[in-house]
Design an enzyme around this catalytic site. Sequence first.
Site, mmCIF file in Angstrom:
data_model
loop_
_atom_site.group_PDB
_atom_site.id
_atom_site.type_symbol
_atom_site.label_atom_id
_atom_site.label_comp_id
_atom_site.label_asym_id
_atom_site.label_seq_id
_atom_site.Cartn_x
_atom_site.Cartn_y
_atom_site.Cartn_z
ATOM 1 N N CYS A 1 -1.152 2.343 -1.990
ATOM 2 C CA CYS A 1 -2.607 1.781 -2.578
ATOM 3 C C CYS A 1 -3.274 0.998 -1.246
ATOM 4 O O CYS A 1 -3.969 0.191 -1.500
ATOM 5 C CB CYS A 1 -2.362 0.760 -3.695
ATOM 6 S SG CYS A 1 -1.525 1.541 -5.204
ATOM 7 N N CYS A 2 -2.901 1.359 -0.170
ATOM 8 C CA CYS A 2 -3.661 0.809 1.011
ATOM 9 C C CYS A 2 -4.209 1.962 1.937
ATOM 10 O O CYS A 2 -3.709 1.872 3.040
ATOM 11 C CB CYS A 2 -2.612 -0.237 1.649
ATOM 12 S SG CYS A 2 -3.170 -1.381 2.390
#
Lengths: 122, 182
Positions: B139-140
């Site tokens: 998620c980055c």
Amino acid sequence: MSLEMYKEHILDLYKNPHNKGNLENPTYEFSKNNPLCGDEIKIQIIAKNNKITNIKFNGIGCAISQASASLLTDKIKNMKVESAKKLTKEDILEMIHIPISHARLKCALLPLEAMKGVLENA
Amino acid sequence: MFGPLGIGVLYGKKELLEKLPPFLFGGGMINSVSYEDAIFLDIPEKFEAGTQNIAGAISLAEAIKYIKKIKIGNIEKYEKELLQYALKKLSEIKKIKIYNSEKEKSISLISFNIEDVHPHDVAQILNDNKICIRAGHHCCMPLMKKLGIPGTCRISFSIYNSKEDVDKLIKGIKKVKEVFKK
């Protein structure tokens, strides 16, 4: 066991991909990403008289998606646009010829989805 | 923290939470209601409209009791030991890049990559050795772009892990390298 997925022909295509790179003057191009893993693939083609005369793909991906891209681009080079449009998931699975887990199906099909995007305009 | 899914804790300053309007209306959160007005209960009831996640709340309380019994300091100490052991073992393997900064070498989590192998391929083969890791962009995506990588492999430790697990991981990583050797 997933080791069956990493057969010699898959690993070989990962290390020595076919048709990888960029075309200088592509007729059509399209990029597609896999939101689950963030991998992205771009496919470029040169089409003349409704025939795919050259094709390249580029992008970073896992062994499965990279091997699938090599096999697919090999397959549709010199193919009629109309014939290439008809390729399906089953054709890809037959080409890569490995037992593929549900989680990795998206990887194998990413190049096909990118190719469909290219041919939509062709 | 070994708790159940579907429940969490909202932690905030009392005076600020008192100012916040309810985000959901329903049973169990009103003091009185008229055609003209409504007065809500004080916090935390103001934010707990409707039927609560009862099983979740009881389980979460049990999880907290469990951690308090073991003592969080002991958990931290044990996980740090595992972390140091894993960092040492990983640094002995060639072609492995560890992304933790020096400061981040005190939390029980390691992000790494094996040269020329996609993180998802690493995770797939480790899975065969019964080691579950997380692989991908976590998620980055902007950070991955900055690092110029498609993702990382990430291992994290808890109190139920052991040095034997780390040894299994190392064995698994050697297997990955063997499969992908040039």
